[in-house]
Write a protein that holds these residues in place. Structure first.
Motif, PDB file in Angstrom:
ATOM      1  N   TYR A 174       7.931  -6.116  -1.502  1.00  0.00           N
ATOM      2  CA  TYR A 174       6.564  -6.523  -1.848  1.00  0.00           C
ATOM      3  C   TYR A 174       5.554  -5.563  -1.225  1.00  0.00           C
ATOM      4  O   TYR A 174       4.581  -5.180  -1.865  1.00  0.00           O
ATOM      5  CB  TYR A 174       6.340  -7.952  -1.354  1.00  0.00           C
ATOM      6  N   ASP A 175       5.802  -5.161   0.023  1.00  0.00           N
ATOM      7  CA  ASP A 175       4.877  -4.246   0.689  1.00  0.00           C
ATOM      8  C   ASP A 175       4.873  -2.878   0.019  1.00  0.00           C
ATOM      9  O   ASP A 175       3.824  -2.255  -0.145  1.00  0.00           O
ATOM     10  CB  ASP A 175       5.238  -4.118   2.175  1.00  0.00           C
ATOM     11  N   GLU A 176       6.065  -2.420  -0.352  1.00  0.00           N
ATOM     12  CA  GLU A 176       6.143  -1.141  -1.067  1.00  0.00           C
ATOM     13  C   GLU A 176       5.376  -1.204  -2.382  1.00  0.00           C
ATOM     14  O   GLU A 176       4.694  -0.269  -2.768  1.00  0.00           O
ATOM     15  CB  GLU A 176       7.605  -0.802  -1.376  1.00  0.00           C
ATOM     16  N   LEU A 177       5.508  -2.354  -3.038  1.00  0.00           N
ATOM     17  CA  LEU A 177       4.802  -2.530  -4.307  1.00  0.00           C
ATOM     18  C   LEU A 177       3.296  -2.438  -4.085  1.00  0.00           C
ATOM     19  O   LEU A 177       2.584  -1.747  -4.815  1.00  0.00           O
ATOM     20  CB  LEU A 177       5.176  -3.879  -4.934  1.00  0.00           C
ATOM     21  N   LYS A 178       2.808  -3.138  -3.071  1.00  0.00           N
ATOM     22  CA  LYS A 178       1.363  -3.129  -2.817  1.00  0.00           C
ATOM     23  C   LYS A 178       0.881  -1.737  -2.430  1.00  0.00           C
ATOM     24  O   LYS A 178      -0.203  -1.311  -2.859  1.00  0.00           O
ATOM     25  CB  LYS A 178       1.007  -4.159  -1.730  1.00  0.00           C
ATOM     26  N   ALA A 179       1.692  -1.029  -1.639  1.00  0.00           N
ATOM     27  CA  ALA A 179       1.320   0.339  -1.255  1.00  0.00           C
ATOM     28  C   ALA A 179       1.226   1.229  -2.495  1.00  0.00           C
ATOM     29  O   ALA A 179       0.301   2.031  -2.641  1.00  0.00           O
ATOM     30  CB  ALA A 179       2.339   0.895  -0.268  1.00  0.00           C
ATOM     31  N   ALA A 180       2.201   1.053  -3.392  1.00  0.00           N
ATOM     32  CA  ALA A 180       2.194   1.836  -4.630  1.00  0.00           C
ATOM     33  C   ALA A 180       0.961   1.509  -5.468  1.00  0.00           C
ATOM     34  O   ALA A 180       0.287   2.391  -6.003  1.00  0.00           O
ATOM     35  CB  ALA A 180       3.474   1.558  -5.418  1.00  0.00           C
ATOM     36  N   LEU A 181       0.652   0.195  -5.572  1.00  0.00           N
ATOM     37  CA  LEU A 181      -0.494  -0.215  -6.388  1.00  0.00           C
ATOM     38  C   LEU A 181      -1.811   0.279  -5.789  1.00  0.00           C
ATOM     39  O   LEU A 181      -2.740   0.623  -6.523  1.00  0.00           O
ATOM     40  CB  LEU A 181      -0.513  -1.742  -6.538  1.00  0.00           C
ATOM     41  N   ASP A 182      -1.883   0.318  -4.455  1.00  0.00           N
ATOM     42  CA  ASP A 182      -3.093   0.848  -3.810  1.00  0.00           C
ATOM     43  C   ASP A 182      -3.337   2.293  -4.242  1.00  0.00           C
ATOM     44  O   ASP A 182      -4.467   2.694  -4.503  1.00  0.00           O
ATOM     45  CB  ASP A 182      -2.963   0.772  -2.285  1.00  0.00           C
ATOM     46  N   LYS A 183      -2.245   3.060  -4.303  1.00  0.00           N
ATOM     47  CA  LYS A 183      -2.379   4.464  -4.725  1.00  0.00           C
ATOM     48  C   LYS A 183      -2.819   4.553  -6.178  1.00  0.00           C
ATOM     49  O   LYS A 183      -3.696   5.343  -6.534  1.00  0.00           O
ATOM     50  CB  LYS A 183      -1.040   5.196  -4.551  1.00  0.00           C
ATOM     51  N   VAL A 184      -2.197   3.735  -7.028  1.00  0.00           N
ATOM     52  CA  VAL A 184      -2.554   3.757  -8.454  1.00  0.00           C
ATOM     53  C   VAL A 184      -4.015   3.361  -8.638  1.00  0.00           C
ATOM     54  O   VAL A 184      -4.752   3.962  -9.425  1.00  0.00           O
ATOM     55  CB  VAL A 184      -1.626   2.810  -9.257  1.00  0.00           C
ATOM     56  N   LYS A 185      -4.435   2.360  -7.872  1.00  0.00           N
ATOM     57  CA  LYS A 185      -5.811   1.871  -7.974  1.00  0.00           C
ATOM     58  C   LYS A 185      -6.802   2.944  -7.517  1.00  0.00           C
ATOM     59  O   LYS A 185      -7.839   3.155  -8.152  1.00  0.00           O
ATOM     60  CB  LYS A 185      -5.960   0.620  -7.098  1.00  0.00           C
ATOM     61  N   ALA A 186      -6.465   3.644  -6.432  1.00  0.00           N
ATOM     62  CA  ALA A 186      -7.349   4.681  -5.911  1.00  0.00           C
ATOM     63  C   ALA A 186      -7.491   5.830  -6.906  1.00  0.00           C
ATOM     64  O   ALA A 186      -8.553   6.437  -7.044  1.00  0.00           O
ATOM     65  CB  ALA A 186      -6.812   5.196  -4.580  1.00  0.00           C
TER      66      ALA A 186
END
Lengths: 445, 326
Positions: free
Chosen positions: A187-199
């Motif tokens: 879940y944390d990896e997913l959120k980290a990935a999504l943060d990058k995509v969002k940025a």
């Protein structure tokens, strides 16, 4: 080759059934069908249907036309009867099926969403198929998420047709552009990935993870992952569980996730208007939670997105495991007032047969109705990379409460409950308090 | 309502006097002529009996039973006397829905009348070409099935993609409202549905009133003008006064239609959020066809009908009275 297998299975089935017993009418007095050594397992042989027409209600988006045609072809060859397939839309389907079943000329066979079978079974609209269970199973072990809701008070009212689960579908190119090259496993990896995509994609109408607020099938995954549930049965009474601390934790996490990674507009929307596959295909979303067929819908909506550009993975949960998914899918029910019960049973038997399940259902992209057929598909190595994630996600699955009163809570109740939390119109605690009251009074009436 | 026949009798003294004196044609009571009216009426009568009277009788009967989803298949139900009615009146949702229905109906009727009559007056001031354009536009809005218009409304106001949200944002008065969800808050949802209903109600009112307004005697207006009345005075005292019977009729029809508005609400909000837009019609549908408590839903429908009869009865009485005054 296929024919010989059908003949073999058919012959074995008939032989087994003949050995077990004589025909049973499967009436209401037959309480212990299959329970003791005098069980009256019914046989299902091809009846003579020359000049007759069987009406089948199929849901739009379920089995493909090719699969239905394959079932019909065998049915028509064996019985001489014709089949009229009427494709139904999902809107207000519970009302539509209830009214259709109550008429004197209902459709003979009906495709029913697995979560809704108990409603129609409990109200007496579906024929009791308990006596024919073994004949329908044809030696296979049905998936629990499909068979359990079809069993009400120990009686079988519908036969599993196919299953489906949801996984994350993401756009590999969008993720790679943001520097994410591997599918996340936690879940944390997913959120980290999504943060990058969002940025990388700051537009206000872009969603790193498009998750519409009314999409309660997806929202439930967070509640289940946190250990909560819709309702549990205690001493014969249903107790709604949205106010439990586990469910509250799940709802709060879901809301944070939704508000962080999905567009503001999506808070009050469902997956249909606008179609989430269209949103994804238009490049307005980096990922969605979707069914297997949505891969085809995306590539069709935007031919520039190729199938290999899309990745899938089972949604990881903050619990450390993959999030439990709702086992969606369909069952075939037979109208109790139908005039052609024997033909209807034979048609359903073909639809549930290992041959149709292992070949047609799998190539439609669905999960077949039995563990054997599912395992065969995984072992066969014929599944695509994307399909594998769906079959894996199905390992950890849940279903809605097996209560005859459940269906009326789905629409618009569950949708509005999740929407009110996502939009912030209500706090998770306030929304749950009011909704628990409704769930309790509805399930226990 | 019970007093309306008396009203007619009272008015007859003035209005129906010439008619009463007319010599009657001689009557021949042959067997054929006595039954002829019955025969002539019977096709329509049978249809009305089968499609209107019988369902209403069944509805009222059902409201005294516990008819539910199971009953549809098994045919079993029990009489429960007034229990369904007691349950309704002690349910807070009933009072919420009742007040909402009354206020919302008043708002819709008021809104469509004011705008409709305004448009009608506008049309009398327009040139021929422009008047045709307005008429055609009105007829298009009117001719659109309300299921289709509710669908279009959904697109127009869709959060994120809706054109109206975009336009509101372009006004630069309310800030960025692109993602505004009209159906997530009760007041906005009600305003939204109000606009949808009024938009489609205005054409009928405008065209009917315009037809009546063209019949207003020009000499009355001229006389008022000679007496020194201003344009506002002429409009309110002369024109609106002449339009009174038409407006009353339209009001009664509007109340009946708006009280029963269903499609526009169901197709946009399904009564949500949290039953915030669940008028009596929506609530009775949810109870009868979503929860399948048909008996309870029937009781709500009966109560709704009685309320509507009381409200429209009052107007029908005034309508009959004003009709006699003409």
């Amino acid at each position: 080759m296929r024919t010989s297998r059908i003949v073999a299975v058919g012959a074995a089935g008939i032989a087994a059934a003949l050995a077990l017993s004589a025909c049973s009418s499967g009436g209401n007095g037959n309480n212990n069908a299959g329970g003791d050594n005098t069980s009256k397992a019914g046989t299902i042989e091809a009846p003579d249907g020359a000049g007759k027409t069987l009406t089948v209600w199929s849901m739009t988006g379920d089995l493909s036309d090719d699969t239905i045609a394959a079932i019909n072809k065998k049915f028509e060859a064996d019985t001489g009867a014709k089949v009229k397939v009427e494709t139904q839309q999902w809107k207000d389907i519970a009302t539509k099926i209830t009214t259709a079943l109550a008429t004197d000329t209902p459709p003979d066979v009906i495709d029913i969403g697995n979560t809704q079978v108990s409603t129609f079974a409990a109200s007496g609209g579906l024929a009791d198929l308990t006596a024919y269970k073994d004949a329908f199973a044809q030696g296979q072990t049905w998936l629990g998420g499909l068979a359990d809701p079809a069993m009400v008070d120990g009686k079988l009212y519908a036969v599993p047709s196919f299953g489906a689960t949801r996984t994350v579908i993401y756009n590999k190119k969008t993720w790679e552009a943001a520097g994410v090259t591997a599918a996340p496993t936690s879940y944390d990896e997913l959120k980290a990935a999504l943060d990058k995509v969002k940025a990388k994609n700051p537009a206000s109408d872009f969603s790193a993870f498009y998750l519409p607020g009314q999409y309660w099938y997806a929202g439930m995954q967070w509640i289940w992952d946190a250990g909560g549930d819709i309702a549990t049965q205690q001493d014969g009474k249903w107790v709604a569980g949205f106010s439990s601390s586990e469910a509250q934790a799940g709802l709060t996490e879901w809301k944070t996730f939704q508000n962080t990674y999905s567009s503001k507009a999506s808070q009050t929307l469902n997956t249909d208007k606008p179609d989430q596959d269209q949103v994804f295909a238009d490049g307005k979303a980096g990922a969605i939670i979707g069914n297997n067929w949505e891969i085809g819908a995306i590539t069709k909506a935007n031919p520039d997105i190729k199938t290999e550009d899309l990745g899938t993975f089972a949604m990881p949960g903050s619990s450390g495991k993959t999030q439990p998914v709702m086992l969606a899918g369909s069952d075939w029910g037979i109208a109790v007032k139908g005039q052609q019960q024997d033909l209807a049973r034979y048609w359903v038997k073909i639809a549930a047969s290992p041959d149709i399940q292992k070949n047609n259902v799998v190539s439609d992209g669905w999960i077949p109705n039995s563990t054997e057929a599912g395992q065969a598909a995984l072992d066969g190595g014929t599944l695509t990379e994307q399909q594998t994630a769906f079959f894996q996600a199905a390992q950890n699955s849940k279903a809605t409460p097996a209560s005859g009163n459940w269906a009326s809570l789905e629409d618009p109740g569950m949708k509005q409950f999740f929407q009110s939390i996502a939009s912030g119109a209500k706090s998770p605690a306030d929304a749950a308090k009011a909704w628990d009251d409704t769930v309790n009074s509805t399930l226990n009436q | 309502m019970s007093t309306s026949p008396a009203t007619i009798v009272a008015g007859e003294g003035v209005a129906a006097a010439p008619r009463g004196r007319r010599p009657r044609p001689p009557r021949h009571f042959s067997k054929q002529s006595r039954f002829a009216p019955l025969w002539l009426l019977s096709p329509a009568g049978i249809v009305i009996l089968a499609l209107i009277v019988a369902p209403i009788v069944f509805l009222v009967y059902t409201s005294f039973t516990d008819y539910d989803r199971r009953t549809l298949f098994t045919g079993e139900y029990n009489g429960v006397g007034l229990q369904q009615y007691i349950d309704i009146f002690t349910d807070s949702q009933f009072w919420h829905s009742t007040i909402l229905t009354l206020l919302f109906t008043a708002a819709m009727v008021g809104g469509s009348l004011v705008i409709g009559i305004g448009v009608s007056h506008l049309m009398t001031k327009l040139g021929t070409a422009m008047r045709y354009v307005v008429t055609i536009v009105l007829i298009f809005a009117w001719g659109m099935p309300n299921v289709a218009s509710a669908q279009v409304w959904g697109w127009l106001f869709q959060p994120g993609y809706g054109v109206i949200n975009w336009m509101i944002t372009q006004l630069r008065v309310f800030g960025d409202q692109t993602d505004l969800s009209w159906w997530n808050s009760t007041p906005l949802a009600l305003i939204n549905i109000w606009m949808l209903v009024v938009w489609q109600a205005v054409p009928f009112i405008a065209l009917t009133t315009y037809a009546a307004q063209t019949q207003v005697d020009g000499s009355l207006i001229e006389a008022a003008r000679i007496d020194g009345a201003g344009e506002w005075r002429i409009y309110f005292s002369v024109i609106l006064n002449s339009l009174k019977p038409t407006i009353l009729l339209i009001t009664v029809l509007s109340i009946i239609w708006d009280f029963n508005v269903f499609n526009q609400i169901w197709l946009t909000t399904q009564g949500g959020p949290d039953n915030g837009t669940a008028t009596l019609g929506i609530w009775s549908y949810l109870v009868a066809f979503n929860q399948f408590k048909v008996g309870s839903g029937a009781a709500i429908a009966v109560v709704t009908t009685v309320m509507l009869m009381i409200i429209s009865g009052f107007y029908i009485r005034s309508l009959l009275r004003s009709g006699e005054d003409l």
